[in-house]
Design a protein around this motif. Structure first.
Motif, PDB file in Angstrom:
ATOM      1  N   ASN A   1       0.862  -1.172   0.000  1.00  0.00           N
ATOM      2  CA  ASN A   1       0.000   0.000   0.000  1.00  0.00           C
ATOM      3  C   ASN A   1       0.906   1.231   0.000  1.00  0.00           C
ATOM      4  N   LEU A   2       0.756   2.104  -1.000  1.00  0.00           N
ATOM      5  CA  LEU A   2       1.562   3.320  -1.104  1.00  0.00           C
ATOM      6  C   LEU A   2       0.679   4.536  -0.859  1.00  0.00           C
ATOM      7  N   LEU A   3       1.083   5.373   0.079  1.00  0.00           N
ATOM      8  CA  LEU A   3       0.325   6.562   0.441  1.00  0.00           C
ATOM      9  C   LEU A   3       1.242   7.780   0.378  1.00  0.00           C
ATOM     10  N   PHE A   4       0.861   8.748  -0.450  1.00  0.00           N
ATOM     11  CA  PHE A   4       1.648   9.969  -0.592  1.00  0.00           C
ATOM     12  C   PHE A   4       0.788  11.154  -0.158  1.00  0.00           C
ATOM     13  N   TYR A   5       1.226  11.862   0.896  1.00  0.00           N
ATOM     14  CA  TYR A   5       0.440  12.933   1.503  1.00  0.00           C
ATOM     15  C   TYR A   5       0.910  14.294   0.999  1.00  0.00           C
ATOM     16  N   VAL A   6      -0.052  15.152   0.649  1.00  0.00           N
ATOM     17  CA  VAL A   6       0.312  16.411  -0.012  1.00  0.00           C
ATOM     18  C   VAL A   6      -0.342  17.652   0.609  1.00  0.00           C
ATOM     19  N   THR A   7      -0.846  17.545   1.836  1.00  0.00           N
ATOM     20  CA  THR A   7      -1.462  18.716   2.470  1.00  0.00           C
ATOM     21  C   THR A   7      -0.414  19.494   3.238  1.00  0.00           C
ATOM     22  N   PRO A   8      -0.117  20.737   2.833  1.00  0.00           N
ATOM     23  CA  PRO A   8       0.930  21.506   3.515  1.00  0.00           C
ATOM     24  C   PRO A   8       0.528  21.865   4.946  1.00  0.00           C
ATOM     25  N   ASN A   9       1.519  21.926   5.814  1.00  0.00           N
ATOM     26  CA  ASN A   9       1.343  22.361   7.205  1.00  0.00           C
ATOM     27  C   ASN A   9       0.336  21.503   7.970  1.00  0.00           C
ATOM     28  N   TRP A  10       0.299  20.199   7.643  1.00  0.00           N
ATOM     29  CA  TRP A  10      -0.628  19.304   8.338  1.00  0.00           C
ATOM     30  C   TRP A  10       0.063  18.739   9.586  1.00  0.00           C
ATOM     31  N   ASN A  11      -0.348  19.230  10.749  1.00  0.00           N
ATOM     32  CA  ASN A  11       0.266  18.808  12.005  1.00  0.00           C
ATOM     33  C   ASN A  11      -0.276  17.460  12.454  1.00  0.00           C
ATOM     34  N   ILE A  12       0.506  16.719  13.195  1.00  0.00           N
ATOM     35  CA  ILE A  12       0.076  15.406  13.666  1.00  0.00           C
ATOM     36  C   ILE A  12      -1.142  15.518  14.574  1.00  0.00           C
ATOM     37  N   GLU A  13      -1.264  16.666  15.266  1.00  0.00           N
ATOM     38  CA  GLU A  13      -2.413  16.868  16.163  1.00  0.00           C
ATOM     39  C   GLU A  13      -3.729  17.013  15.413  1.00  0.00           C
ATOM     40  N   TYR A  14      -3.672  17.220  14.096  1.00  0.00           N
ATOM     41  CA  TYR A  14      -4.885  17.395  13.306  1.00  0.00           C
ATOM     42  C   TYR A  14      -5.595  16.074  13.032  1.00  0.00           C
ATOM     43  N   GLY A  15      -4.967  14.940  13.354  1.00  0.00           N
ATOM     44  CA  GLY A  15      -5.558  13.643  13.030  1.00  0.00           C
ATOM     45  C   GLY A  15      -5.352  13.302  11.567  1.00  0.00           C
ATOM     46  N   GLY A  16      -6.132  12.314  11.089  1.00  0.00           N
ATOM     47  CA  GLY A  16      -5.962  11.890   9.714  1.00  0.00           C
ATOM     48  C   GLY A  16      -4.652  11.167   9.484  1.00  0.00           C
ATOM     49  N   ASN A  17      -4.082  10.615  10.559  1.00  0.00           N
ATOM     50  CA  ASN A  17      -2.794   9.928  10.470  1.00  0.00           C
ATOM     51  C   ASN A  17      -2.986   8.428  10.286  1.00  0.00           C
ATOM     52  N   LEU A  18      -2.023   7.803   9.616  1.00  0.00           N
ATOM     53  CA  LEU A  18      -2.048   6.356   9.453  1.00  0.00           C
ATOM     54  C   LEU A  18      -1.740   5.689  10.787  1.00  0.00           C
ATOM     55  N   GLU A  19      -2.532   4.675  11.132  1.00  0.00           N
ATOM     56  CA  GLU A  19      -2.317   3.919  12.359  1.00  0.00           C
ATOM     57  C   GLU A  19      -2.134   2.447  12.012  1.00  0.00           C
TER      58      GLU A  19
END
Length: 269
Positions: free
Chosen positions: A143-161
């Protein structure tokens, strides 16, 4: 392709450290991540041409809540270019070498791949990906995931677990950081999820899957996408386990399901 060359050079430059990380984690859920995959200005441009959420497909249920798209000719050509750059043979072969897979096959149909967006309160519950491609001929292995949202902090959620030891143990959280590529193994034990988004914005992702004629683990067996509830949600977990059982029963009778999965790229349409 210019993008493919940039991606290849960046991965190839770091292949030894990426291989070491993948092997270190291989006994559970093998993965690696690579930051600054592309020059920032290019990744910013990719993010800028993402469609509005209203022009994507909303997948909302007890299993998941996100916007997806796979019919790439409906959108800016740059999005199709970046997706299919990951399917260039030299990149597929390089990533397969890093993950020590003898043969990896890209998926031009984008079965469950393409682009996705998740906004505030959206999520993806813990699950195992469908074990096969859309024709049930090859095994899903990466599974390949490439993230492109600038300034996305880890506290914002939406993280791979990742849940390498099941839902009773603490998950491994990998930040969906701007310009970061994550590659993870998919097999019968690769439970993973996306944490709920808490920020008033959208986390954007480019997704690809690689397949193989052989499964990653000898113990792997066919399964549909199999969802669970998060550890704190016992009720939804029970419902989702029943849901998986029912869909597996249907697939025993109908090899390719009752209806065609709409999340594929139909070229020429």
């Amino acid at each position: 392709m210019e993008l493919a060359s940039l991606i290849f050079d960046k991965i190839n430059k770091n292949k030894d450290s990426l291989n070491a990380h993948f092997l270190k984690t291989k006994s559970e859920i093998g993965y690696f991540f690579l930051d600054d995959l592309l020059p920032n200005e290019i990744s910013l441009k990719i993010h800028k041409v993402f469609p509005e959420y209203s022009k994507m497909v909303l997948k909302k249920s007890i299993r998941e809540d996100k916007y997806v798209a796979s019919q790439m000719n409906l959108y800016n050509p740059l999005l199709e270019e970046i997706i299919f750059s990951f399917q260039e043979k030299k990149i597929v072969d390089l990533i397969a070498e890093i993950c020590e897979i003898k043969e990896a096959i890209p998926d031009e149909n984008l079965y469950a791949g393409g682009i996705s967006m998740m906004g505030k309160n959206q999520f993806l519950n813990p699950h195992l990906d469908n074990s096969h491609d859309k024709d049930r001929e090859s095994w899903r292995v990466l599974n390949l995931l490439f993230y492109v949202t600038p300034n996305w902090n880890i506290e914002y959620g939406g993280n791979l677990e990742l849940w390498p030891n099941g839902l009773k143990e603490k998950q491994v959280t990998i930040h969906s950081k701007f310009n970061r590529l994550i590659v993870m193994a998919t097999h019968n034990n690769s439970m993973h999820s996306v944490s709920p988004v808490t920020f008033d914005g959208f986390r954007c992702c480019i997704s690809n899957y690689y397949f193989s004629k052989k499964p990653l683990l000898e113990t792997d067996s066919f399964h549909v996408t199999s969802f669970r509830g998060r550890p704190e949600n016992k009720f939804s977990d029970a419902i989702l386990q029943i849901d998986t059982w029912a869909r597996m029963a249907i697939r025993k009778l109908f090899k390719k399901g009752i209806k065609e999965n709409p999340h594929v790229y139909k070229k020429g349409n």
